[in-house]
Design a protein around this motif. Structure first.
Motif, short mmCIF file in Angstrom:
data_model
loop_
_atom_site.label_atom_id
_atom_site.label_comp_id
_atom_site.label_asym_id
_atom_site.label_seq_id
_atom_site.Cartn_x
_atom_site.Cartn_y
_atom_site.Cartn_z
N GLU A 16 27.34 -108.32 -14.09
CA GLU A 16 27.35 -109.72 -13.69
C GLU A 16 25.93 -110.29 -13.63
N ARG A 19 24.78 -110.76 -17.18
CA ARG A 19 25.46 -111.92 -17.77
C ARG A 19 24.80 -113.21 -17.31
N ASP A 20 24.49 -113.30 -16.02
CA ASP A 20 23.88 -114.50 -15.49
C ASP A 20 22.47 -114.70 -16.07
N LYS A 23 22.99 -116.04 -19.64
CA LYS A 23 23.40 -117.44 -19.63
C LYS A 23 22.25 -118.35 -19.19
N ARG A 32 24.97 -125.09 -16.51
CA ARG A 32 26.15 -125.23 -17.33
C ARG A 32 25.75 -125.60 -18.75
N THR A 145 37.87 -118.68 -22.29
CA THR A 145 37.38 -119.33 -21.07
C THR A 145 35.87 -119.16 -20.95
N THR A 146 35.38 -117.97 -21.20
CA THR A 146 33.96 -117.68 -21.09
C THR A 146 33.16 -118.48 -22.11
N ASP A 149 32.21 -121.73 -21.07
CA ASP A 149 31.29 -121.71 -19.94
C ASP A 149 31.98 -121.86 -18.59
N GLN A 151 33.45 -119.22 -15.61
CA GLN A 151 33.51 -117.83 -15.19
C GLN A 151 34.87 -117.56 -14.54
N GLU A 153 36.01 -115.17 -12.78
CA GLU A 153 35.97 -114.66 -11.41
C GLU A 153 35.70 -115.78 -10.40
N ALA A 154 35.15 -116.90 -10.87
CA ALA A 154 34.90 -118.03 -9.97
C ALA A 154 36.19 -118.72 -9.56
N SER A 193 42.30 -116.81 -15.58
CA SER A 193 41.74 -116.38 -14.31
C SER A 193 42.25 -114.99 -13.97
#
Length: 399
Positions: A16, A19-20, A23, A32, A145-146, A149, A151, A153-154, A193
């Motif tokens: 994670e 990934r962040d 991005k 975003r 979904t990814t 943009d 997430q 898990e959000a 999700s």
């Protein structure tokens, strides 16, 4: 906490964080995705279906605002400008208001065939050409979904999600609540999700109840889409890779199907089983009071490398096998697509990663492929259907 659980959680946190970081580099300085797409007068005119001279005349007459200019004097238009131009010039590429959206499932059970990549690129292609699009990510893996943009898990604590709507424990509440904005003005998404897998289990449990419960379980996505069917031109479904209740919901909701098949022997052979399974499951849907009738079914050869002898042979075999059901243009394998998706983008959102000519060939190839699918979509709308207008003309002549 056990060693195994602790190790997996640590790996998840590391992934994670990486990934962040990725991005943050890709989308900086914004958290975003922000579209930075501009068009010269020729490209803008082509996208709205007019000539550059026609746009210049409308601007001179005051019907259109003049284009923006760079310091060097170069004129350009943004994506929002194209929307304003279509509205001002009464250009409507999509359906009439009372007509239904065409619901296209990009479907194949086998992984690695390009479902999510095709869904994302097709959505962007449609938006560029003035169509209103809703993407529904029905795959718990959430790749589409990814790419938009969001997430997954959000959304874990969100109640207004596709998973909650599909769950038989919920009522048929407003499907619109699950729809989210994207960076594209004319693309919206119902994201996948983490609760979507729970919905699969809940839907499967309806088998023990039988009758009406099973029928509602199979039709929940169709019912949701029916509530917004006039609001969009095209609804794109990215299904899960297996045929459970989620997959059956996708099949029941779709009105057209696009099947990606790479020109590889194993993929070709697995598609035989896929199509047989699809037919069997449509019979299951119909046996449970859920009729299915697709306006079109098309196969697209994906990630094709014509220079590879084995793939060239498979392409010939696919043409012989699928005949008129196969799109004339295959999607060519391209580093441009690979590089774009690694940056959570389509090539329609990206700058060339190599030579501009290579990028343009890739883009032209996708435009040709999606143009074929768009023709199939038009045939589903009486106001756009060439074959229906031809038939009406022939009938009038005969009369």
């Amino acid at each position: 906490m056990s060693y195994t659980v602790n190790t997996l959680r640590n790996m998840t946190r590391s992934c994670e964080m990486m990934r962040d970081r990725v991005k943050a580099v890709v989308f900086k300085p914004d958290e975003r995705k922000v579209l930075n797409i501009t068009f010269g007068p020729t490209a803008a005119a082509e996208l709205v279906g007019r000539t550059p001279e026609a746009l210049a005349k409308a601007e001179k007459e005051g019907r259109l605002a003049p284009p923006k200019q760079l310091n060097n004097g170069r004129r350009y238009y943004t994506l929002e400008d194209l929307t304003h131009i279509r509205k001002a010039l009464n250009i409507h590429p999509g359906k009439l208001a009372h007509e239904n959206a065409v619901v296209v499932a990009v479907q194949n059970f086998k992984g690695g065939v390009g479902k999510s990549t095709i869904t994302k690129h097709f959505a962007d292609f449609l938006a560029l050409n003035g169509y209103s699009v809703l993407v529904i990510d029905c795959d718990p893996q959430a790749s589409t979904t990814t790419m938009f943009d969001i997430q997954p898990e959000a959304l874990i604590d969100e109640e207004e999600t596709l998973g909650n709507f599909l769950s038989p424990r919920s009522t048929f509440d407003d499907f619109r609540k699950a729809i989210r904005e994207t960076a594209w003005p004319t693309i919206k998404i119902v994201p996948s999700s983490l609760g979507l897998q729970d919905a699969e289990w809940d839907l499967t449990a309806t088998l023990t109840e039988g009758g009406q419960a099973v029928r509602e379980g199979l039709q929940r996505l169709r019912i949701g889409i029916d509530s917004i069917i006039n609001d969009f031109d095209v609804v794109l479904l990215d299904p899960p890779p297996a045929m459970g209740f989620l997959g059956l919901n996708v099949m029941a909701a779709a009105t057209g199907m696009l099947i990606p098949v790479p020109a590889r022997q194993l993929d070709y052979l697995s598609t035989i089983h896929f199509m047989d399974t699809i037919a069997e499951n449509i019979e299951i849907l119909e046996d449970h009071g859920t009729p299915v009738d697709y306006g079109f079914i098309r196969v697209v050869c994906s990630a094709y490398t014509p220079s590879k002898p084995g793939e060239a042979d498979m392409w010939k075999m696919m043409k012989a096998t699928y005949a008129n059901f196969l799109l004339n243009q295959p999607i060519l394998a391209s580093e441009e697509i690979k590089n774009a998706t690694q940056a959570f983008r389509s090539i329609y959102e990206s700058k060339p990663s190599a030579a501009h000519a290579t990028y343009q060939r890739c883009r032209d190839n996708l435009n040709a492929v999606f143009g074929e699918v768009l023709n199939e979509i038009h045939e589903q709308w009486p106001s756009k259907s060439i074959s229906r207008r031809s038939s009406d003309t022939a009938g009038s002549v005969a009369a």
